[in-house]
Scaffold this active site. Structure first.
Site, PDB file in Angstrom:
ATOM      1  CB  SER A  95       3.720  -3.156   5.536  1.00 36.76           C
ATOM      2  OG  SER A  95       3.527  -2.268   6.598  1.00 36.76           O
ATOM      3  CD  GLN A 148      -2.428   1.194   2.805  1.00 30.02           C
ATOM      4  OE1 GLN A 148      -1.906   0.579   3.736  1.00 30.02           O
ATOM      5  NE2 GLN A 148      -3.514   1.924   2.969  1.00 30.02           N
ATOM      6  CB  SER A 199       2.175   6.696   4.726  1.00 26.45           C
ATOM      7  OG  SER A 199       1.061   6.126   5.350  1.00 26.45           O
ATOM      8  CD  GLU A 239      -5.159   0.457   6.558  1.00 26.81           C
ATOM      9  OE1 GLU A 239      -5.535   1.483   5.967  1.00 26.81           O
ATOM     10  OE2 GLU A 239      -3.976   0.250   6.862  1.00 26.81           O
ATOM     11  CD  GLU A 287      -3.544   9.496  19.160  1.00 27.95           C
ATOM     12  OE1 GLU A 287      -3.170   8.919  18.134  1.00 27.95           O
ATOM     13  OE2 GLU A 287      -3.160   9.184  20.311  1.00 27.95           O
TER      14      GLU A 287
HETATM   15  C1  LIG Z   1       3.919  -0.846  11.463  1.00 26.71           C
HETATM   16  C2  LIG Z   1       3.387   0.146  10.488  1.00 26.71           C
HETATM   17  C3  LIG Z   1       3.081  -0.275   9.204  1.00 26.71           C
HETATM   18  C4  LIG Z   1       2.604   0.643   8.262  1.00 26.71           C
HETATM   19  N1  LIG Z   1       2.337   0.204   7.008  1.00 26.71           N
HETATM   20  C5  LIG Z   1       1.948   1.088   6.065  1.00 26.71           C
HETATM   21  C6  LIG Z   1       1.766   0.689   4.713  1.00 26.71           C
HETATM   22  O1  LIG Z   1       1.931  -0.473   4.374  1.00 26.71           O
HETATM   23  N2  LIG Z   1       1.405   1.596   3.803  1.00 26.71           N
HETATM   24  C7  LIG Z   1       1.184   2.894   4.124  1.00 26.71           C
HETATM   25  O2  LIG Z   1       0.815   3.662   3.260  1.00 26.71           O
HETATM   26  N3  LIG Z   1       1.345   3.336   5.405  1.00 26.71           N
HETATM   27  C8  LIG Z   1       1.732   2.456   6.368  1.00 26.71           C
HETATM   28  N4  LIG Z   1       1.922   2.889   7.673  1.00 26.71           N
HETATM   29  C9  LIG Z   1       1.780   4.319   7.951  1.00 26.71           C
HETATM   30  C10 LIG Z   1       0.598   4.696   8.819  1.00 26.71           C
HETATM   31  O3  LIG Z   1      -0.599   4.607   8.103  1.00 26.71           O
HETATM   32  C11 LIG Z   1       0.876   6.123   9.317  1.00 26.71           C
HETATM   33  O4  LIG Z   1       2.016   6.067  10.131  1.00 26.71           O
HETATM   34  C12 LIG Z   1      -0.272   6.683  10.101  1.00 26.71           C
HETATM   35  O5  LIG Z   1      -1.387   6.923   9.271  1.00 26.71           O
HETATM   36  C13 LIG Z   1       0.110   7.969  10.845  1.00 26.71           C
HETATM   37  O6  LIG Z   1       0.726   8.888  10.023  1.00 26.71           O
HETATM   38  P1  LIG Z   1       2.105   9.577  10.456  1.00 26.71           P
HETATM   39  O7  LIG Z   1       3.029   8.461  10.765  1.00 26.71           O
HETATM   40  O8  LIG Z   1       2.475  10.516   9.388  1.00 26.71           O
HETATM   41  O9  LIG Z   1       1.805  10.351  11.786  1.00 26.71           O
HETATM   42  P2  LIG Z   1       1.199  11.847  11.910  1.00 26.71           P
HETATM   43  O10 LIG Z   1       0.004  11.954  11.028  1.00 26.71           O
HETATM   44  O11 LIG Z   1       2.311  12.797  11.699  1.00 26.71           O
HETATM   45  O12 LIG Z   1       0.765  11.842  13.388  1.00 26.71           O
HETATM   46  C14 LIG Z   1       1.613  12.175  14.502  1.00 26.71           C
HETATM   47  C15 LIG Z   1       0.761  12.182  15.767  1.00 26.71           C
HETATM   48  O13 LIG Z   1      -0.242  13.188  15.662  1.00 26.71           O
HETATM   49  C16 LIG Z   1      -1.513  12.634  15.838  1.00 26.71           C
HETATM   50  N5  LIG Z   1      -2.468  13.321  14.966  1.00 26.71           N
HETATM   51  C17 LIG Z   1      -2.350  13.598  13.646  1.00 26.71           C
HETATM   52  N6  LIG Z   1      -3.440  14.231  13.192  1.00 26.71           N
HETATM   53  C18 LIG Z   1      -4.278  14.342  14.246  1.00 26.71           C
HETATM   54  C19 LIG Z   1      -5.569  14.890  14.436  1.00 26.71           C
HETATM   55  N7  LIG Z   1      -6.268  15.428  13.434  1.00 26.71           N
HETATM   56  N8  LIG Z   1      -6.084  14.832  15.656  1.00 26.71           N
HETATM   57  C20 LIG Z   1      -5.417  14.269  16.693  1.00 26.71           C
HETATM   58  N9  LIG Z   1      -4.209  13.738  16.588  1.00 26.71           N
HETATM   59  C21 LIG Z   1      -3.647  13.776  15.376  1.00 26.71           C
HETATM   60  C22 LIG Z   1      -1.377  11.180  15.454  1.00 26.71           C
HETATM   61  O14 LIG Z   1      -2.386  10.385  16.037  1.00 26.71           O
HETATM   62  C23 LIG Z   1       0.015  10.874  15.956  1.00 26.71           C
HETATM   63  O15 LIG Z   1      -0.070  10.558  17.320  1.00 26.71           O
HETATM   64  C24 LIG Z   1       2.405   1.994   8.630  1.00 26.71           C
HETATM   65  C25 LIG Z   1       2.698   2.402   9.932  1.00 26.71           C
HETATM   66  C26 LIG Z   1       3.190   1.500  10.854  1.00 26.71           C
HETATM   67  C27 LIG Z   1       3.517   1.975  12.230  1.00 26.71           C
END
Ligand SMILES: Cc1cc2nc3c(=O)[nH]c(=O)nc-3n(C[C@H](O)[C@H](O)[C@H](O)COP(=O)(O)OP(=O)(O)OC[C@H]3O[C@@H](n4cnc5c(N)ncnc54)[C@H](O)[C@@H]3O)c2cc1C
Lengths: 374, 401
Positions: free
Chosen positions: B155, B118, B121, B238, B371
């Site tokens: 992933s 996928q 991100s 998902e 969140e």
């Molecule tokens: C093990 C693992 C596997 C993954 N696999 C994939 C994959 O295969 N493909 C893919 O595309 N992505 C993948 N991801 C990515 C995952 O979908 C993102 O990490 C996730 O959506 C959060 O985005 P970010 O990491 O940019 O955090 P951010 O969006 O930067 O968030 C940082 C913090 O702010 C909080 N936050 C952000 N916006 C808000 C809001 N509006 N209100 C309150 N709190 C908020 C979040 O909850 C978090 O605590 C994976 C992540 C992990 C950990």
């Protein structure tokens, strides 16, 4: 190796159509005759029970006899239906002696294999008599039965029991004594109302002084009957707690949509949204736990004691949390006497002590699931 | 394939499954051959249409088929290894794909011959996925899209043959409107996958660099500029795929802790006892909540509880694995192996407590953070007002980044 705790058949965790119809009938009655203002006004007179409401609920809708077989004048339904009634009573913090008379006393009598018990059961089922066991509301399944009442010979009973729920509304008291279980007419006892934390389930001290009683069971049968009744009542109390918690959540959500501060509804602030979302999750989970308990009791599942302990260990906390959040998120209004939130908080907190605390029930889980203390 | 509508009652499905087992006895049939026969019999995912591995039956009846197959010791397609394809790519292709796309992709996906990843991100777009910056520009002459950008946390990208990809095709529109959805060939020139080592020491996910990658227009899913709606289908699936499994009492993460408690009395303390019992009760209640949700679906009265199951499991997995490390005492201070590995699948069992503790931290981040999910529950289930926002009507190129 299968775990000692493996469930037998998957429990039915939904509501049947008949159960939903029963809910509709009870909810309509309570909406018409048991709004919070009325409940509070009655509580302030020191006589919270509404005998006319009880008559309609118990006799006309027929809820008092749900657990009683038809041949004894009951509805021959079961715990699942009684649980639905309790959900609605919890949602309305209704001051009616359902848990005590239609559940606890009824289950005790169902465990007594005597003609006197059968006769009394049909009176309870018809709603013509209210009956409460003379035990403290805090008595829990799995706890030793206190026996403060002694038989001074020929079934004349002497002793005092504290914190008896709904005794002020009862016509008959079920008294466990050293020589067995007795039915005592309320006018032969001294019932002294206590000032309780919960305004809607009144407590009293019951004092007996050479009071005449009719023996319903010998000591061993009495112990078994009371133990079984405490298990059922604890399991069904979870449904009252679910109804109560659901009211608190619904009211809180409605209030926070309409209350503006900082030029926004307070319900649009994320800190509050997350608290309400968590509460919603807790209530959804509590409902599954309470349904599982009601179903296990209804089907006599071998793991019913565990399922009841799980429901009590979980639902007490959810109800208290929901009521506490309700007060907090209503702000100043939540602290007022006029707003009904306090009735719910008081009931929720009292319920968390009734029929065993969450800690007590976790102890039971430890036994059933074979997770012993150090 | 027989003509006319296929009967889709539990009995009919059971009979059909037995016919499959008779024609292809698992003990004497090659794994892939068996899986192909199962797909062609419509018993792969029974709710899919005939010809695409299904029978158009109610989704809940899959359990009937699975139970028969399991009892007969039939091989399965290892859903854990191909989870992203099964749980996300497939339902999206089914909903938005052309007939050719469905015929081309669904069978090898289900068989596990083609693993999917996928590509959503990005370094600058996680929770706020619609802010994504990867560009796709149409080469009018060739009829191909040319994609440039960087994806992250991907992933299984190292095992994947295909990726579902969202890219920006019109930066002048507000952020939700200029997005288009593609099926990206992971072996195409310009796709570079770099391992991204994670908290557990291994590299389950990756960074993916896309440099001048050509994607033919036939691999576009849905209309140009309509990619956000397509992506929402993926995201909804998902979250749904979590909590769909039936677990026994004391199944899941609580199992190893309870076993250690029973087998090793010397580890017990009063403080841990209370926490263990609390979590045991919560795990049991979560199991019942999942069971109730399944019963609601089976009865055709889907409740909103599904939105909450991922939140519940994320929290419980974290608390339980945290307790487990503590319970183990000095042993809890040790870790199995920090060697950087490239796992084929995420496997919580068969690893030590430290791994479980660390990997569970991802449960509240992957697939939408807790969140974000709480926001969804608050707004969609409880109907609470949304936060005020000023990014909806602004052209993407004018947003602050
Ligand atoms: C093990 C693992 C596997 C993954 N696999 C994939 C994959 O295969 N493909 C893919 O595309 N992505 C993948 N991801 C990515 C995952 O979908 C993102 O990490 C996730 O959506 C959060 O985005 P970010 O990491 O940019 O955090 P951010 O969006 O930067 O968030 C940082 C913090 O702010 C909080 N936050 C952000 N916006 C808000 C809001 N509006 N209100 C309150 N709190 C908020 C979040 O909850 C978090 O605590 C994976 C992540 C992990 C950990």
């Amino acid at each position: 190796m299968t775990a000692p705790t493996a469930p037998t058949a998957p429990a039915d965790l939904l509501y049947s159509e008949a159960e939903e119809e029963l809910r509709t009938a009870v909810r309509a009655l309570l909406a018409a005759r048991c709004d919070a203002r009325t409940v509070l006004a009655r509580a302030e007179t020191g006589r919270p029970h509404d005998p006319a409401l009880w008559h309609t609920l118990a006799a006309e809708i027929g809820t008092a006899g749900l657990l009683v077989p038809e041949k004894l004048g009951g509805q021959g339904a079961g715990h699942r239906e009684a649980a639905v009634v309790l959900e609605e009573l919890g949602r309305a913090v209704a001051p009616v002696p359902y848990l005590t008379s239609a559940v606890l006393a009824t289950e005790i009598l169902l465990g007594c294999d005597t003609a006197e018990a059968a006769a009394l059961l049909s009176e309870l089922a018809s709603g013509s008599t209210v009956c409460t066991p003379a035990v403290p509301l805090t008595l829990a399944p799995g706890a030793p039965l206190p026996a403060p009442v002694r038989d001074s010979g020929g079934g004349t009973l002497t002793g005092t029991v504290d914190a008896v729920a709904d005794a002020v509304a009862a016509g008959v008291l079920l008294v466990p004594a050293d020589t067995g279980l007795y039915a005592v007419r309320a006018e032969d006892a001294t019932v002294t109302p206590l000032v309780g934390l919960d305004l809607t389930r009144p407590l009293a001290t019951v004092a007996l002084e050479a009071a005449p009683g009719i023996r319903l069971a010998d000591p061993a049968a009495a112990r078994a009957a009371v133990a079984g009744a405490l298990l059922s009542a604890a399991g069904l109390l979870a449904s009252e707690q679910v109804g109560l918690a659901e009211w608190c959540l619904t009211e809180t959500v409605a209030h926070s949509k309409g209350r503006y501060q900082f030029n926004r509804p307070v319900g649009s602030f994320q800190a509050l949204k997350h608290r309400m979302a968590r509460l919603w999750l807790d209530v959804a989970s509590a409902r599954a736990a309470a349904r599982a308990a009601a179903d296990a009791l209804a089907t006599g599942a071998p793991d019913a004691p565990l399922t009841v302990a799980v429901a009590q260990a979980y639902c007490s906390g959810v109800a208290v949390r929901a009521a506490e959040e309700c007060v907090q998120l209503h702000g100043g209004i939540g602290m007022t006497w006029e707003h009904p939130a306090h009735l719910y908080l008081k009931r929720a907190k009292a319920d968390s002590l009734a029929l065993g605390t969450a800690g007590h029930h976790r102890g039971l889980v430890a036994d059933f699931a074979e997770l012993p203390a150090p | 394939m027989t003509t006319g509508a296929t009967p889709t009652t539990p009995e009919a499905l059971r009979a059909r499954t037995r016919d499959l087992l008779t024609a292809h006895p698992p003990a004497r049939t090659d794994r892939t051959a068996f899986l192909r026969a199962r797909f062609d019999a419509g018993l792969a995912w029974v709710h899919y249409p005939p010809g695409l591995g299904g029978l158009g039956a109610p989704r809940t009846l899959q359990a009937v088929v699975d139970a028969e197959l399991e009892a007969a010791g039939a091989p399965d397609n290892d859903p854990r290894r191909i989870g992203i394809g099964l749980g996300m790519a497939a339902p999206t292709i089914l909903a938005y794909g052309t007939e050719e796309q469905k015929q081309r992709f669904l069978r090898p996906l289900w068989l596990g011959e083609e693993v999917w990843c996928q590509l959503f991100s990005e370094p600058g777009a996680g929770s706020d996925l619609a802010a994504l910056a990867t560009r796709a520009v149409l080469d009018q002459d060739a009829g191909d899209w040319i994609v440039d950008g960087q994806k992250v946390w991907t992933s299984s990208a190292h095992n994947a043959r295909w990726g579902i990809l969202v890219a920006r095709t019109d930066p002048a529109l507000p952020k939700h409107q200029g997005i288009t959805y593609f099926l990206c060939d992971m072996h195409a020139p310009g796709v570079e996958v770099r391992p991204l080592r994670q908290i557990t020491g291994e590299a389950e996910f990756n960074e993916v660099f896309l440099t001048g990658v050509r994607i033919p227009d036939t691999h576009r899913l849905g209309a140009v500029g309509e990619g956000w709606a397509v992506a929402r289908t993926t995201l909804m699936n998902e979250r749904v795929s979590i909590g769909g499994m039936r677990i026994p009492r004391e199944g899941g993460m609580i199992a190893p802790v309870a076993a250690a408690w029973r087998e090793r009395p010397e580890l017990r303390t009063h403080a841990l006892h209370q926490r263990l019992l609390e979590l045991w009760v919560e795990a049991e209640v979560a199991r019942l909540t999942g069971e109730r949700l399944r019963q609601q679906l089976a009865a055709g009265q889907p409740g909103p509880e599904g939105s909450g199951m991922k939140l519940t499991f994320a929290r419980l997995n974290q608390e339980i694995s945290g307790l487990e490390v503590e319970l183990l005492g000095a042993e809890g201070l040790l870790y199995e192996d920090w060697t950087m590995r490239r796992p084929e699948l995420v496997d919580f069992t068969g690893r030590d407590a430290g791994y479980r503790y660390l990997r569970a931290k991802g449960n509240s981040i992957e697939g939408g953070t807790s969140e974000i999910l709480l926001n969804i529950v608050a707004e969609r289930v409880l109907g609470l007002p949304p936060e005020p926002r000023d990014d909806k009507d602004t052209a993407w190129k004018d947003l602050s980044r």
